[in-house]
Structures are given as structure tokens and as C-alpha cells.
Design a protein around this motif. Structure first.
Motif, PDB file in Angstrom:
ATOM      1  N   ASP A 194       0.813  -1.221   0.000  1.00 12.36           N
ATOM      2  CA  ASP A 194       0.000   0.000   0.000  1.00 12.36           C
ATOM      3  C   ASP A 194       0.851   1.278   0.000  1.00 12.36           C
ATOM      4  N   GLY A 195       2.180   1.121   0.007  1.00 12.15           N
ATOM      5  CA  GLY A 195       3.064   2.268  -0.053  1.00 12.15           C
ATOM      6  C   GLY A 195       3.135   3.073   1.227  1.00 12.15           C
ATOM      7  N   LEU A 196       2.653   2.509   2.331  1.00 13.99           N
ATOM      8  CA  LEU A 196       2.594   3.258   3.581  1.00 13.99           C
ATOM      9  C   LEU A 196       3.665   2.869   4.602  1.00 13.99           C
ATOM     10  N   THR A 197       4.403   1.811   4.321  1.00 10.19           N
ATOM     11  CA  THR A 197       5.431   1.365   5.259  1.00 10.19           C
ATOM     12  C   THR A 197       6.757   1.145   4.526  1.00 10.19           C
ATOM     13  N   TYR A 198       7.817   1.756   5.053  1.00  7.76           N
ATOM     14  CA  TYR A 198       9.164   1.606   4.506  1.00  7.76           C
ATOM     15  C   TYR A 198      10.050   1.019   5.596  1.00  7.76           C
ATOM     16  N   THR A 199      10.673  -0.098   5.314  1.00 13.38           N
ATOM     17  CA  THR A 199      11.528  -0.768   6.288  1.00 13.38           C
ATOM     18  C   THR A 199      12.976  -0.764   5.809  1.00 13.38           C
ATOM     19  N   TYR A 200      13.876  -0.296   6.674  1.00 14.02           N
ATOM     20  CA  TYR A 200      15.303  -0.231   6.358  1.00 14.02           C
ATOM     21  C   TYR A 200      16.093  -1.131   7.302  1.00 14.02           C
ATOM     22  N   ARG A 201      16.965  -1.963   6.733  1.00 12.62           N
ATOM     23  CA  ARG A 201      17.902  -2.762   7.517  1.00 12.62           C
ATOM     24  C   ARG A 201      19.216  -1.979   7.579  1.00 12.62           C
ATOM     25  N   LEU A 202      19.777  -1.831   8.763  1.00 13.41           N
ATOM     26  CA  LEU A 202      20.923  -0.961   8.949  1.00 13.41           C
ATOM     27  C   LEU A 202      22.264  -1.698   8.894  1.00 13.41           C
ATOM     28  N   ARG A 203      23.260  -0.980   8.441  1.00 12.95           N
ATOM     29  CA  ARG A 203      24.626  -1.487   8.374  1.00 12.95           C
ATOM     30  C   ARG A 203      25.165  -1.679   9.803  1.00 12.95           C
ATOM     31  N   LYS A 204      25.796  -2.792  10.061  1.00 10.38           N
ATOM     32  CA  LYS A 204      26.334  -3.077  11.388  1.00 10.38           C
ATOM     33  C   LYS A 204      27.800  -2.645  11.468  1.00 10.38           C
ATOM     34  N   GLY A 205      28.225  -2.319  12.679  1.00  7.02           N
ATOM     35  CA  GLY A 205      29.624  -1.994  12.912  1.00  7.02           C
ATOM     36  C   GLY A 205      30.006  -0.561  12.606  1.00  7.02           C
ATOM     37  N   TYR A 261       0.169   8.896   3.940  1.00  2.48           N
ATOM     38  CA  TYR A 261      -0.355   8.655   2.592  1.00  2.48           C
ATOM     39  C   TYR A 261       0.798   8.201   1.711  1.00  2.48           C
ATOM     40  N   PRO A 262       0.515   7.468   0.643  1.00  2.77           N
ATOM     41  CA  PRO A 262       1.605   7.035  -0.232  1.00  2.77           C
ATOM     42  C   PRO A 262       2.328   8.257  -0.808  1.00  2.77           C
ATOM     43  N   TYR A 263       3.619   8.312  -0.592  1.00  4.41           N
ATOM     44  CA  TYR A 263       4.414   9.447  -1.049  1.00  4.41           C
ATOM     45  C   TYR A 263       5.536   8.892  -1.913  1.00  4.41           C
ATOM     46  N   GLU A 318      -0.847  19.510  -3.526  1.00  6.33           N
ATOM     47  CA  GLU A 318      -1.225  18.436  -2.608  1.00  6.33           C
ATOM     48  C   GLU A 318      -1.430  17.127  -3.369  1.00  6.33           C
ATOM     49  N   GLU A 319      -2.063  17.225  -4.539  1.00  3.52           N
ATOM     50  CA  GLU A 319      -2.273  16.022  -5.344  1.00  3.52           C
ATOM     51  C   GLU A 319      -0.943  15.444  -5.812  1.00  3.52           C
ATOM     52  N   GLY A 320      -0.023  16.325  -6.186  1.00  3.51           N
ATOM     53  CA  GLY A 320       1.267  15.868  -6.670  1.00  3.51           C
ATOM     54  C   GLY A 320       2.060  15.098  -5.630  1.00  3.51           C
ATOM     55  N   ASP A 374       0.646   7.288  -8.357  1.00  5.77           N
ATOM     56  CA  ASP A 374       0.761   7.018  -9.790  1.00  5.77           C
ATOM     57  C   ASP A 374       1.501   8.157 -10.482  1.00  5.77           C
ATOM     58  N   LYS A 375       2.522   7.808 -11.271  1.00  2.02           N
ATOM     59  CA  LYS A 375       3.344   8.842 -11.891  1.00  2.02           C
ATOM     60  C   LYS A 375       2.555   9.689 -12.881  1.00  2.02           C
ATOM     61  N   ALA A 376       1.662   9.076 -13.630  1.00  6.36           N
ATOM     62  CA  ALA A 376       0.866   9.827 -14.603  1.00  6.36           C
ATOM     63  C   ALA A 376      -0.030  10.846 -13.894  1.00  6.36           C
ATOM     64  N   ALA A 377      -0.590  10.448 -12.763  1.00  3.42           N
ATOM     65  CA  ALA A 377      -1.439  11.365 -11.996  1.00  3.42           C
ATOM     66  C   ALA A 377      -0.603  12.511 -11.426  1.00  3.42           C
TER      67      ALA A 377
END
Length: 534
Positions: free
Chosen positions: A96-107, A161-163, A461-463, A468-471
Motif C-alpha cells: 500500500d506504499g505506507l510502510t518503509y523498512t530499512y535494515r541498517l549497516r552493522k559496525g 499517505y503514499p508518497y 497536494e495532489e502531486g 501514480d506517476k501519470a497522476a
């Protein structure tokens, strides 16, 4: 502290351009100062035009990447493509484009030896979102609802919102919680004595004169071969060129007319960076003259943009019809405006602006005259301002050009026009929202013209909210077409940045650059990867 957009000067990327003291023209001295730019092979001294207000990423420093002192979760390569930095990979994005998960570099460790972890990422983003933090770019994270750590090496971002360009926002540098959390975020020592994970450590900042760095020997990406790096702050373009020629500098950013003087110099190379960097004139809506839409529309077609590209930029740039360059995929075809003084005169005639005895137009007792300010020592802005005033005079509008520092100019921005600049290549939302959104009118260097247009507000705001890239393209098409009908600014040129560098290093590269240039851009965008010639 007044919030300042990265759009205004270096501010405008960094943060904002400052007025410089006479010390900016004095010769740097001392082991870090680089009195000579042709010293040890493992050192480099470059001349830049502006310095930041702060070196804290919590206040906006390095938000577009390449901060040298810090790293972001992601970074941008020479082709402006995202790559992992403090993260081990690009983010995992939910359907749904609402969650971004990052795994971090160790050390990874900060320059004070303390370990980097998820808590530092959470602290950085939460602090920036805190209304008490004087970060003028907070609206760039409007989509972010919350951020949380999942263990020591995973960070999860939740969006409202999806960004679409959110991942590009995560090049933002990460600050150490153990240092910055224990002091005032706006005034504490961290703002001038930063601690980061980046390839360089700040050794000294002489305000208005220079910033000195040394290589971080424990940098997780490998110790840089350029061991000492100094950025000398020289506001005046001519002085910067003179000091480069004298050997005090290894490289410098120069306007086209000065850069061409080095074309036949076998000891230097000139690097051109294409940019989104525009020069524009703010037309304050609170001024009786510039507040009239007819005046703004007339100036929009009275200006000879192509002549400016030819005579001021020596061909190193393009005409600008809005914040988006004409060669961008986001540019709206058909919004180009031809140089047409006759059309400008008709617009003014139809609106009741009639020529007076001296040729300057008058309406309801108001003379079509206003001041236009530009930054002292900035030859490009000065030349643009003079050319703009000349074109305006031909259609009966009297513009008086004035120069000053930002401290002089800023209090006048509500009423007086300013030769300003902006531009960001990352995404159309990054620059246009802060430039045009009515809710940001008068917020430091955001929306300097105090422009208000409901159609543009809605499209902005819509942008930023549509995935969707076309929108999104349709939304930004609306913005650009509306600026033709109701211009709050006169856009003049998009400028290619020129850098002249001593031929002491291997092949150098540039990126597509934003308006902000100096610490984070130019051929030294990746100075940590430079290899000195033997």
C-alpha cells in the motif's frame, strides 16, 4: 530564529547564504587554512560562495545528501540513483506504499567512537518533525506519520499517505542521539561542532572564512585518500577567480564569464554540471505594483530569456519558464513564453496602466515602479537583475536595482522584489511545494513572493499524495499552466554550474545539481573518492 528554505540561497542546501565579513576576502592561514592550494598531494582547498547557518542535519544541513560529515540511510551516485549508505539495501516498501523498512549497516561508528544504531535514526526524524525544531524543510517530511526502531538494526517508517519520492528523503543525514539529545537543538554546540559517521571530520569552522576537514580514518566506506579538505568561503566571484589563478585554491565555482578565462590554462580543467538551478524574480503580492496580475503577466513576456542565456551565461544554461527545466520529463510542453514586448504593452494597456510623460506607466495614481534586490557580490544575480530591469523599462515599468546582504534583504521581501533562486532535481515536490504553497507564504525564504493560488495549492497536494506517476505528472502540469496565467514570479534562466579545478587529481565527475551548490556539490561531491595524481 527565522526558518529558511533550502530554496533561497544556501539557504537556500544547505541552509542559507550569509553575509560575509571582510575576513572572507582575507587569505586563509594556518595548517588547516590552506594558504596555498598546491601543497601536499593528499590535500585539497576549494573556493565556494556561501556557508551554512548550521552544520546540524536536525536544522536542515545536508538534507539533500553529500554532507561529508554525516551519512544518510541512502545516498545518490553520479547518475542520481539511490544506493544504500547506512542502510544495507534499498527499503522494503509495503504493497500500500505506507510502510518503509530499512535494515541498517552493522559496525558503523560515529566519529567519537560511539556505535550507530536504529535509535539514532528514530531520534533524527522525530526531532526534525518536532515543531520546536527550527527546520524550515519540515514540510518535506509531511507524509511521515511515525518512525520506530525494530531492534538495533531495523527502522520502520509509517506514512500518512503514499508518497512516491519518500526514499529520496532518506538521504537525510543521521545525527547521534547521545550527542544531540542532551542540548538545545537550535542553539547547542552540535550545530557548530558536529559528530557524524561520514568520511570527513570537521576540524575548524572560521565563520565567514573557511571550513576545514580531515579524513575519518575509521570511515566504514574506507579512509579517503584526500586527507585534508578545506572549503574557503569567498562571496565575491572575481576574488574567487583571482585566488584560484594565484594558486591559493585547487578549485572553485565560477560564473561562466570568469570560468572561460581558464579555458586555455593547461593546468586546470573545467567541469560543467547541468542543474535545476533557476534564477527568478519574486513579485510580492503585497506590493501595489507587483501585486497586480497584469504587471506580473506583462513582465513574464517582456523579459528576453534567450538573450540572458547568451549574454550572461555564455550559453551555459537554458531559458526558464518555471521551476522545472525544459529538458526535464516533468516539464509541461506549451508553457514556454516568447519574448514579446508588444504583447506586454497590450496587457498593461488593457489593465489600465497608461504611459506617463516619462514613459513609465501609471494606474490610479500609482507609478509602475519598484525596487529589485540582489545579493551583494553575486555577479550572476546582478547581471540578471540589470537585464530584467532593462527589459521592463522598454514596456514602461521602472525597476531600480539594489544590492545587499540577506540580512538587509529579508526584512524587505514582503514588499520588495528579489532576484532569487531555487531548484531541486530529486522530485518536483521538493522545490515547488515550498516555493508556491500559500500556507508557507512569509515563512522565511519559503514562498518569498507570498503567492496565493488555490488551484496550485490543490495541485501541489495532489502531486505529493498520488502514487501514480501519470497522476502526479498531471498535477504538476496544472501547476505550470497556472503559472502562465497567474505568475507569482518571473523565471529567467536555468544555470549550468561551472567549476574550475587544478589538474592534480584523477578524472572527476559532477551530478545533476540543485540550486544549492558549494559544500555538497561540484566535482567535490565525492571528494572522499578522489585519487591524487603522483
Amino acid at each position: 530564529m527565522t526558518g529558511r528554505s533550502i530554496r533561497g540561497a544556501v539557504v537556500v542546501t544547505l541552509a542559507t547564504a550569509l553575509s560575509l565579513s571582510a575576513a572572507a576576502c582575507s587569505k586563509p592561514s594556518g595548517p588547516d587554512g590552506g594558504g596555498s592550494g598546491s601543497g601536499a598531494g593528499d590535500s585539497a582547498v576549494v573556493g565556494i560562495a556561501y556557508e551554512p547557518d548550521s552544520l546540524s542535519p536536525l536544522l536542515g544541513y545536508g538534507k539533500d545528501g553529500n554532507s561529508k560529515i554525516f551519512d544518510g540511510l541512502l545516498t545518490l551516485d553520479a547518475e542520481m540513483k539511490l544506493h544504500p549508505a547506512l542502510a544495507t539495501a534499498l527499503p522494503e516498501v509495503s504493497a500500500d506504499g505506507l510502510t518503509y523498512t530499512y535494515r541498517l549497516r552493522k559496525g558503523v561508528k560515529f566519529s567519537d567512537g560511539k556505535p550507530f544504531g536504529a535509535k539514532d535514526v528514530v531520534f533524527t526524524y522525530r526531532t526534525i518533525l518536532d515543531p520546536r525544531t527550527n527546520n524550515a524543510s519540515r514540510t518535506e517530511l509531511d507524509a511521515l506519520k511515525s518512525v520506530e526502531a525494530s531492534g538495533e538494526d531495523t527502522v520502520v517508517f509509517h506514512l500518512k499517505y503514499p508518497y512516491a519520492p519518500f526514499a529520496q528523503r532518506t538521504v537525510l543525514p543521521i545525527a547521534p542521539e547521545h550527542v544531540a539529545a542532551g542540548q538545545d537543538v537550535n542553539t547547542g554546540a552540535f550545530t557548530t561542532h558536529p559528530v557524524g559517521t561520514g568520511p570527513y571530520l570537521l576540524t575548524k569552522w572560521s565563520k565567514g572564512e573557511k571550513l576545514s576537514f580531515r579524513a575519518n580514518p575509521d570511515y566504514w566506506g574506507g579512509a579517503p585518500k584526500v586527507k585534508k579538505f578545506t572549503m574557503v568561503i569567498i562571496k565575491d566571484d572575481d576574488v574567487r577567480a583571482t585566488r584560484l589563478r594565484s594558486g591559493e585554491l585547487d578549485g572553485a565555482i565560477l560564473p561562466p564569464n570568469l570560468a572561460k578565462g581558464f579555458a586555455k590554462d593547461s593546468g586546470t580543467k573545467t567541469y560543467a554540471a547541468t542543474t535545476y538551478d533557476y534564477r527568478n524574480v519574486t513579485l510580492p503580492t503585497h506590493n501595489k505594483v507587483t501585486g497586480d496580475t497584469a504587471i506580473r503577466r506583462a513582465l513574464d513576456v517582456a523579459v528576453d530569456r534567450q538573450a540572458m542565456v547568451h549574454s550572461i551565461l555564455n550559453g551555459e544554461g537554458r531559458p526558464a519558464y518555471g521551476p522545472v527545466p525544459t529538458d526535464s520529463e516533468w516539464f509541461t510542453k506549451g508553457t514556454e513564453r516568447a519574448h514579446d514586448p508588444a504583447a506586454a504593452k497590450k496587457i498593461l494597456d488593457d489593465a489600465g496602466w497608461k504611459p506617463g510623460k516619462d514613459g513609465i506607466r501609471v494606474k490610479d495614481g500609482v507609478r509602475a515602479a519598484f525596487p529589485l534586490w540582489y545579493l551583494t557580490g553575486d555577479k550572476l544575480r546582478q547581471d540578471h537583475a540589470l537585464a530584467y530591469a532593462s527589459d521592463a523599462k522598454k514596456v514602461g515599468i521602472d525597476i531600480t536595482t539594489e544590492s545587499g546582504t540577506w540580512e538587509v534583504i529579508e526584512p524587505r521581501m514582503k514588499q520588495d522584489a528579489v532576484l532569487a533562486g531555487g531548484g531541486s532535481p530529486a522530485d518536483p515536490d521538493f522545490d515547488q511545494y515550498s516555493l508556491l504553497k500559500s500556507s508557507l507564504a512569509g515563512d522565511g525564504f519559503n514562498n518569498m513572493a507570498r503567492y496565493e493560488n488555490r488551484t496550485i495549492d490543490q495541485a501541489l497536494e495532489e502531486g505529493r499524495r498520488k502514487g501514480d506517476k501519470a497522476a502526479r505528472k498531471a498535477a504538476y502540469d496544472t501547476v505550470q499552466r497556472e503559472l502562465v496565467k497567474d505568475p507569482g514570479y518571473t523565471f529567467l534562466t536555468h544555470i549550468d554550474h561551472l567549476y574550475v579545478v587544478k589538474d592534480r587529481f584523477g578524472a572527476l565527475t559532477t551530478q545533476v545539481e540543485p540550486h544549492d551548490h558549494g559544500l555538497a556539490t561540484g566535482p567535490w561531491w565525492n571528494v572522499e573518492d578522489w585519487t591524487p595524481k603522483k
